[in-house]
Design a protein around this motif. Structure first.
Motif, PDB file in Angstrom:
ATOM      1  N   SER A 101       0.858  -1.183   0.000  1.00 52.22           N
ATOM      2  CA  SER A 101       0.000   0.000   0.000  1.00 52.22           C
ATOM      3  C   SER A 101       0.896   1.234   0.000  1.00 52.22           C
ATOM      4  O   SER A 101       2.079   1.160   0.349  1.00 52.22           O
ATOM      5  CB  SER A 101      -0.906  -0.007   1.237  1.00 52.22           C
ATOM      6  OG  SER A 101      -0.115   0.047   2.417  1.00 52.22           O
ATOM      7  N   HIS A 102       0.340   2.388  -0.373  1.00 50.68           N
ATOM      8  CA  HIS A 102       1.129   3.620  -0.393  1.00 50.68           C
ATOM      9  C   HIS A 102       1.660   3.949   0.999  1.00 50.68           C
ATOM     10  O   HIS A 102       2.745   4.507   1.150  1.00 50.68           O
ATOM     11  CB  HIS A 102       0.292   4.792  -0.920  1.00 50.68           C
ATOM     12  CG  HIS A 102      -0.121   4.628  -2.359  1.00 50.68           C
ATOM     13  ND1 HIS A 102      -1.235   3.909  -2.731  1.00 50.68           N
ATOM     14  CD2 HIS A 102       0.439   5.065  -3.513  1.00 50.68           C
ATOM     15  CE1 HIS A 102      -1.347   3.931  -4.044  1.00 50.68           C
ATOM     16  NE2 HIS A 102      -0.341   4.622  -4.548  1.00 50.68           N
ATOM     17  N   ASN A 138      -5.853   2.238  -4.823  1.00 48.35           N
ATOM     18  CA  ASN A 138      -6.072   3.646  -5.162  1.00 48.35           C
ATOM     19  C   ASN A 138      -5.129   4.504  -4.319  1.00 48.35           C
ATOM     20  O   ASN A 138      -4.394   3.996  -3.460  1.00 48.35           O
ATOM     21  CB  ASN A 138      -7.542   4.042  -4.974  1.00 48.35           C
ATOM     22  CG  ASN A 138      -7.938   4.171  -3.510  1.00 48.35           C
ATOM     23  OD1 ASN A 138      -7.320   3.578  -2.625  1.00 48.35           O
ATOM     24  ND2 ASN A 138      -8.983   4.934  -3.248  1.00 48.35           N
ATOM     25  N   GLY A 139      -5.125   5.815  -4.548  1.00 52.54           N
ATOM     26  CA  GLY A 139      -4.143   6.685  -3.911  1.00 52.54           C
ATOM     27  C   GLY A 139      -4.221   6.730  -2.398  1.00 52.54           C
ATOM     28  O   GLY A 139      -3.220   6.963  -1.715  1.00 52.54           O
ATOM     29  N   SER A 140      -5.419   6.492  -1.848  1.00 48.75           N
ATOM     30  CA  SER A 140      -5.579   6.573  -0.387  1.00 48.75           C
ATOM     31  C   SER A 140      -5.631   5.195   0.267  1.00 48.75           C
ATOM     32  O   SER A 140      -5.930   5.093   1.464  1.00 48.75           O
ATOM     33  CB  SER A 140      -6.855   7.354  -0.052  1.00 48.75           C
ATOM     34  OG  SER A 140      -7.984   6.667  -0.573  1.00 48.75           O
ATOM     35  N   ALA A 170      -3.744  -0.199 -13.775  1.00 46.30           N
ATOM     36  CA  ALA A 170      -2.946   0.768 -13.002  1.00 46.30           C
ATOM     37  C   ALA A 170      -3.871   1.862 -12.506  1.00 46.30           C
ATOM     38  O   ALA A 170      -4.860   2.211 -13.159  1.00 46.30           O
ATOM     39  CB  ALA A 170      -1.833   1.366 -13.867  1.00 46.30           C
ATOM     40  N   TRP A 171      -3.536   2.405 -11.330  1.00 50.71           N
ATOM     41  CA  TRP A 171      -4.335   3.462 -10.724  1.00 50.71           C
ATOM     42  C   TRP A 171      -3.457   4.695 -10.565  1.00 50.71           C
ATOM     43  O   TRP A 171      -2.332   4.605 -10.090  1.00 50.71           O
ATOM     44  CB  TRP A 171      -4.846   3.014  -9.353  1.00 50.71           C
ATOM     45  CG  TRP A 171      -6.094   3.732  -8.908  1.00 50.71           C
ATOM     46  CD1 TRP A 171      -6.299   5.074  -8.883  1.00 50.71           C
ATOM     47  CD2 TRP A 171      -7.310   3.137  -8.417  1.00 50.71           C
ATOM     48  NE1 TRP A 171      -7.561   5.365  -8.419  1.00 50.71           N
ATOM     49  CE2 TRP A 171      -8.205   4.193  -8.124  1.00 50.71           C
ATOM     50  CE3 TRP A 171      -7.720   1.820  -8.205  1.00 50.71           C
ATOM     51  CZ2 TRP A 171      -9.485   3.972  -7.621  1.00 50.71           C
ATOM     52  CZ3 TRP A 171      -8.994   1.604  -7.708  1.00 50.71           C
ATOM     53  CH2 TRP A 171      -9.869   2.667  -7.421  1.00 50.71           C
ATOM     54  N   HIS A 172      -3.993   5.847 -10.969  1.00 51.42           N
ATOM     55  CA  HIS A 172      -3.296   7.132 -10.814  1.00 51.42           C
ATOM     56  C   HIS A 172      -2.897   7.292  -9.341  1.00 51.42           C
ATOM     57  O   HIS A 172      -3.674   6.953  -8.441  1.00 51.42           O
ATOM     58  CB  HIS A 172      -4.245   8.254 -11.245  1.00 51.42           C
ATOM     59  CG  HIS A 172      -3.629   9.613 -11.312  1.00 51.42           C
ATOM     60  ND1 HIS A 172      -3.254  10.318 -10.183  1.00 51.42           N
ATOM     61  CD2 HIS A 172      -3.331  10.421 -12.367  1.00 51.42           C
ATOM     62  CE1 HIS A 172      -2.758  11.489 -10.539  1.00 51.42           C
ATOM     63  NE2 HIS A 172      -2.797  11.580 -11.863  1.00 51.42           N
ATOM     64  N   PRO A 173      -1.684   7.797  -9.060  1.00 49.30           N
ATOM     65  CA  PRO A 173      -1.216   7.834  -7.663  1.00 49.30           C
ATOM     66  C   PRO A 173      -2.039   8.704  -6.720  1.00 49.30           C
ATOM     67  O   PRO A 173      -2.041   8.466  -5.513  1.00 49.30           O
ATOM     68  CB  PRO A 173       0.220   8.370  -7.773  1.00 49.30           C
ATOM     69  CG  PRO A 173       0.337   8.942  -9.141  1.00 49.30           C
ATOM     70  CD  PRO A 173      -0.640   8.243 -10.007  1.00 49.30           C
TER      71      PRO A 173
END
Length: 449
Positions: free
Chosen positions: A291-292, A348-350, A420-423
Motif C-alpha cells: 500500500s502507499h 487507489n491513492g488513499s 494501473a491506478w493514478h497515484p
C-alpha cells in the motif's frame, strides 16, 4: 467514470479494421503511471513502449480533466537468440517502472525476460544556431575561411520528445524476469526471476548482487518459484516476494547480504475440506503490491484478492472474492490453460479501494471501508467517451435479472490482466488485449453493493 482512450484514437497498439483479429505483437503486457500521474506508459508483446501524457486542463471548460494523448512511442526490446541454449528470447515487455523525477527529464526501466533497460525521456524545443566552425548542415568549415567570431544562439523549434537508452542491465538472469522494483533510496532497484532476486545500482550495469536464491541443488527438488517482488515504499531495507505456493516473504537487507532467511512469512493455513487437485495452482500469488502507506500488502491469486497487515502473518486481514463463480469451472479452465493466467492488482491513492481484473473484459473494485464492490466492463460497446459505466453482474443459474450475464457465456479470451491506478486521483488505466481504456472520476457514484 468518463473518458475512454483506446486504439481508435491514439495507440498504435495495432487497431485493425477486423475487430476480431488481433496481432500478437499488439497485445498490451504492462501498464504503469509515473509518480505524478502525468505520464502513463504501456508496453506490448512486440517490445514497444508507448507513453501517454495528460493534457493540461482546458481553460474554457474548467471542470474537464485533461485527456491522455500519445507523447512518445519507441522500440524498447527486439527479439534475440541465445545461441548457447538454443533459446529464442521474446521482445515482450514484462514490466515498466518509472524512476522518481529529479530534473526536467523522465527515466523509466523496462524489461523483457532477460534484459532490463534504463530509458531517458526528454523534451527539446530549441536548437543552437550560428556555430563558428560548422556550417548550417553541421559540416566542419575550412578554418582559413573563418574571419570573424559570432556567439551561437538558441532558436525556438517544434517540440521534440527524445527517448534514448542510458543503461542496459544484461546477463544476470538465467530464468525469466517477472518483476522489477525501484528502491525508495532512488539509487538501487531489484529484478526478480523464477528462482532469484538481484539488486542493482542504477549507475552500474556490469554487476548485480544476488539477494535471494531459492534454486535447489537438485532441480528435481524444486517445489516453488518466485512470482513477484516489490520494495517497501518508504524503508529501503525491506522488500517482499511472493511464491507459487501462495506465501509472502518479507525480507530485511540489514539482517544479511543474502536474504534466503525471511524476516516474516505470511501464509494462510489451508482448509483441508477445500483441498482439491487445483488447490495449489489457484493459491499461487500472481501479484503483490505494498500500500502507499507501507502498512499493508495486496495480493492476487486466481480467485481472490487479499489484504495483509505487515504486523499479522498468520492470516490475511481481508479476503475479496473476485470471481467465485468460477470455482465450479476449474476443470475446463485447467484444460484451456486459463487457470495459469496472472492477474495484477492495484491500490487507489488513499489505500481505501483495490482493483483487479477478471474475464469477459470485466474488472473489479472493492471498497475496503464500506465493503461494497462493483464489476465494470472495459469494452468498445460499454465505453463511449464521456459515458458512465454500468455495473455488471454475473449469475450462476437460477433467477436472472435483465442485464445479468450467465457464467457459461463469459468470454475467457477477453481478460483484464494489467491495470494501473493514478497515484492521487480517481483515474484508472485498463489494458484489454490491444486496447487501452482510461476511466476517470465518478468512482464514488459507481460503488454499488
Amino acid at each position: 467514470m468518463g473518458e475512454d482512450t483506446d486504439t481508435t484514437r491514439a495507440l498504435n497498439h495495432g487497431f485493425l479494421r477486423d475487430h476480431n483479429y488481433v496481432t500478437e505483437a499488439d497485445i498490451i503486457s504492462t501498464v504503469e503511471f509515473n509518480h505524478t500521474g502525468e505520464l502513463l506508459a504501456t508496453g506490448d508483446k512486440g517490445g514497444r513502449v508507448v507513453i501517454f501524457q495528460r493534457e493540461p486542463e482546458c481553460k474554457t471548460e474548467p471542470f474537464s480533466q485533461g485527456e491522455y494523448n500519445v507523447y512518445s512511442t519507441f522500440q524498447s526490446h527486439e527479439p534475440e537468440f541465445d545461441y548457447l541454449k538454443s533459446l529464442e528470447i521474446e521482445e515482450k515487455i514484462n514490466k515498466i517502472r518509472w524512476l522518481p523525477q529529479q530534473n526536467a527529464a523522465h527515466f523509466l526501466l523496462s524489461t523483457n525476460d532477460k534484459t532490463i533497460k534504463l530509458w531517458k525521456v526528454s523534451e527539446r524545443d530549441k536548437r543552437p544556431e550560428g556555430y563558428n566552425l560548422k556550417d548550417e548542415e553541421g559540416r566542419m568549415k575550412d578554418l582559413s575561411t573563418v574571419t570573424s567570431l559570432q556567439v551561437p544562439v538558441l532558436k525556438p523549434m517544434d517540440l521534440m520528445v527524445e527517448v534514448s537508452p542510458r543503461r542496459v542491465f544484461a546477463n544476470a538472469h538465467t530464468y525469466h524476469v517477472n518483476s522489477i522494483s525501484v528502491n525508495s533510496d532512488h539509487e538501487t532497484y531489484m529484478s526478480a526471476d523464477d528462482l532469484r532476486i538481484n539488486l542493482w545500482h542504477l549507475g552500474i550495469t556490469d554487476r548485480s548482487f544476488n539477494i535471494v536464491d531459492i534454486k535447489p541443488v537438485n532441480m528435481e527438488d524444486l517445489t516453488e518459484v518466485i512470482t513477484a517482488a516489490e520494495f517497501h515504499p518508504h524503508h529501503c531495507n525491506l522488500f517482499v516476494y511472493s511464491s507459487s505456493k501462495g506465501t509472502l516473504r518479507l525480507c530485511d537487507m540489514r539482517e544479511s547480504a543474502l536474504c534466503d532467511k525471511h524476516s516474516k512469512l505470511f501464509e494462510e493455513p489451508e482448509d483441508p475440506s477445500n483441498r482439491s487437485f487445483f488447490s495449489e495452482i489457484i493459491s499461487s500469488v500472481s501479484d503483490v503490491k505494498f500500500s502507499h502507506s507501507g502498512r499493508y500488502l495486496l495480493t492476487r491469486d486466481y480467485l481472490t484478492a487479499k489484504v495483509w497487515d505487515l504486523n499479522m502473518e498468520n492470516k490475511p486481514l481481508e479476503i475479496y472474492q473476485v470471481h467465485d463463480y468460477l470455482r465450479s469451472k476449474l476443470c475446463s479452465l485447467y484444460e484451456n490453460d486459463c487457470i495459469f493466467d496472472k492477474f495484477e492488482c492495484a491500490w487507489n491513492g488513499s489505500d481505501s479501494v483495490i482493483m483487479t481484473g477478471a474475464y469477459n473484459n470485466f474488472f473489479r473494485m472493492f471498497d475496503r471501508n464500506t465493503k461494497r464492490d462493483v464489476t465494470l466492463e472495459a469494452s468498445r460497446e460499454s465505453s463511449k467517451p464521456r459515458a458512465v459505466l454500468k455495473p455488471r453482474r454475473v449469475c450462476q443459474g437460477g433467477k436472472r435479472r435483465k442485464d445479468d450475464i450467465s457464467v457459461d457465456s463469459l468470454d475467457f479470451t477477453k481478460k483484464i490482466l494489467h491495470t494501473a491506478w493514478h497515484p492521487t486521483e480517481n483515474i484508472i488505466a485498463i489494458a484489454a488485449t490491444n486496447n487501452l481504456y482510461i476511466f476517470q472520476d465518478k468512482l464514488n457514484q459507481e460503488m454499488h453493493g
